[in-house]
Design a protein around this motif. Sequence first.
Motif, mmCIF file in Angstrom:
data_model
loop_
_atom_site.group_PDB
_atom_site.id
_atom_site.type_symbol
_atom_site.label_atom_id
_atom_site.label_comp_id
_atom_site.label_asym_id
_atom_site.label_seq_id
_atom_site.Cartn_x
_atom_site.Cartn_y
_atom_site.Cartn_z
ATOM 1 N N ASN A 18 34.807 37.127 51.759
ATOM 2 C CA ASN A 18 34.755 35.817 52.300
ATOM 3 C C ASN A 18 36.162 35.006 51.950
ATOM 4 O OD1 ASN A 18 31.663 35.416 52.200
ATOM 5 N ND2 ASN A 18 32.399 35.033 54.261
ATOM 6 N N CYS A 19 37.567 35.748 52.243
ATOM 7 C CA CYS A 19 38.884 35.113 51.843
ATOM 8 C C CYS A 19 38.850 34.660 50.494
ATOM 9 C CB CYS A 19 38.977 34.096 52.885
ATOM 10 S SG CYS A 19 38.669 34.299 54.679
ATOM 11 N N GLY A 20 38.288 35.362 49.471
ATOM 12 C CA GLY A 20 38.154 34.705 48.425
ATOM 13 C C GLY A 20 39.286 35.249 47.229
ATOM 14 N N TRP A 21 39.974 36.050 47.653
ATOM 15 C CA TRP A 21 41.016 36.858 46.739
ATOM 16 C C TRP A 21 42.437 36.629 47.274
ATOM 17 C CZ3 TRP A 21 37.644 41.679 47.146
ATOM 18 C CH2 TRP A 21 36.559 41.715 45.874
ATOM 19 N N SER A 22 43.592 36.606 46.592
ATOM 20 C CA SER A 22 44.955 36.663 46.937
ATOM 21 C C SER A 22 44.927 38.236 46.941
ATOM 22 C CB SER A 22 45.818 36.322 45.795
ATOM 23 O OG SER A 22 45.584 37.022 44.580
ATOM 24 N N VAL A 23 46.429 38.562 47.626
ATOM 25 C CA VAL A 23 46.503 40.082 47.818
ATOM 26 C C VAL A 23 46.393 40.733 46.478
ATOM 27 C CG1 VAL A 23 48.409 41.504 48.385
ATOM 28 C CG2 VAL A 23 48.047 39.658 49.747
ATOM 29 N N SER A 24 47.059 40.284 45.506
ATOM 30 C CA SER A 24 47.068 40.975 44.002
ATOM 31 C C SER A 24 45.622 40.994 43.502
ATOM 32 C CB SER A 24 48.014 40.368 42.892
ATOM 33 O OG SER A 24 47.582 38.815 42.812
ATOM 34 N N GLU A 25 44.884 39.746 43.686
ATOM 35 C CA GLU A 25 43.335 39.948 43.226
ATOM 36 C C GLU A 25 42.640 40.862 43.984
ATOM 37 O OE1 GLU A 25 42.941 35.334 41.732
ATOM 38 O OE2 GLU A 25 42.770 35.903 43.909
ATOM 39 N N ALA A 26 42.608 40.790 45.148
ATOM 40 C CA ALA A 26 42.024 41.887 46.230
ATOM 41 C C ALA A 26 42.114 43.299 45.831
ATOM 42 C CB ALA A 26 42.478 41.537 47.387
ATOM 43 N N PHE A 27 43.589 43.510 45.599
ATOM 44 C CA PHE A 27 44.066 45.043 45.167
ATOM 45 C C PHE A 27 43.590 45.309 43.818
ATOM 46 C CE2 PHE A 27 46.655 48.287 43.460
ATOM 47 C CZ PHE A 27 46.707 49.097 44.263
ATOM 48 N N GLU A 28 43.454 44.474 42.836
ATOM 49 C CA GLU A 28 42.802 44.857 41.572
ATOM 50 C C GLU A 28 41.106 45.004 41.599
ATOM 51 O OE1 GLU A 28 41.762 45.240 37.323
ATOM 52 O OE2 GLU A 28 43.819 45.590 38.568
ATOM 53 N N ALA A 29 40.712 44.081 42.533
ATOM 54 C CA ALA A 29 39.144 44.127 42.673
ATOM 55 C C ALA A 29 38.807 45.357 43.393
ATOM 56 C CB ALA A 29 38.678 42.959 43.298
ATOM 57 N N ILE A 30 39.428 45.698 44.384
ATOM 58 C CA ILE A 30 39.084 46.740 45.312
ATOM 59 C C ILE A 30 39.231 48.048 44.224
ATOM 60 C CG2 ILE A 30 39.478 48.222 47.430
ATOM 61 C CD1 ILE A 30 40.013 45.309 48.860
#
Length: 326
Positions: free
Chosen positions: A141-153
């Motif tokens: 739901n749009c909750g991450w920045s690009v760097s956060e999303a990459f790390e999380a995924i």
Amino acid sequence: MANPSLETLLTSAHVVAIPTRTRFRGITVREAVIFDAPNGASEFSPFPEYADAEASRWLAAAVEYGWDQIPAALRTSIPVNATVPAVPADSVAHILDRFPGCTTAKVKVAERGQTLADDVARVAAVRAIMGDEARIRIDANCGWSVSEAFEAITQLAPYGLEYAEQPCASVPELVQLRKMLDGAVRIAADESVRKAEDPLAVARAGAADLLIVKAQPLGGIASALDIVGEAGLPVVISSALDTSVGISMGLHLAAALPEKLLAGACGLATVALLEGDVAADPLLPVSGELPVRRPEIDPEALERFRATPDREAWWLERVQRCFAML
């Protein structure tokens, strides 16, 4: 069939407030307007924080579903996914019990106030309970920045992700993240379609591998089908924690999709997350599917879940404001 007048809408409206079983998107009570319409019941349920311009599209969808002709159904049933809110890992089994026969789960992640470790634990619990053959999707739901999303995924990918839904807010961010992932996990766009002034921008930019499409936010079934046709990407039909009436609208959209465009189980089983429903026979999954049908409304349920007078007045005033924008 002619569209209804404002007076017709207001006199046919029932405002309901149904508690949720678990906090979902920060809410514990789901409010909606149910209209008595010639085609059968229809629903208007944009979330309270949405501005009138956005909410008016939801009203257009309610008018279409209740009073206009809708496209013919090409299917009689739709496979659906379980939806796992941002609950602790030890609550996952209890949630999944509400979705009998579902072999796909969408797991909420990036909840405000929680950590990536919470997300990993939740996804790991879903995988352990559902087994290796199940499909798992995550929704940020749009909750991450690009760097956060990459790390999380990257951390969640070993659990076998079918796709990551709206990991970042903007189309440019989705483009960047998709390039960084280089096909390791597919990206699905939701808010970038339903909340965008141009719902086709995400497809033109190559920002997603598939689209999450909802009937109400896109102005109805016909409008959503037009967008899907122009986008040229596979889609999953979803809901916004609707009652069975709104779910029925989503089912008819999914049933009208051309062959090869439906990209898997749809997110239309969320009545299971409510403490009640307005239908006499609620649309709940059986063997992982929902039938394509309009539910019969239960008058006693309309009365049982009737909103307080102040909330009823608030919603009817909202209907008036949105109607003026149609």
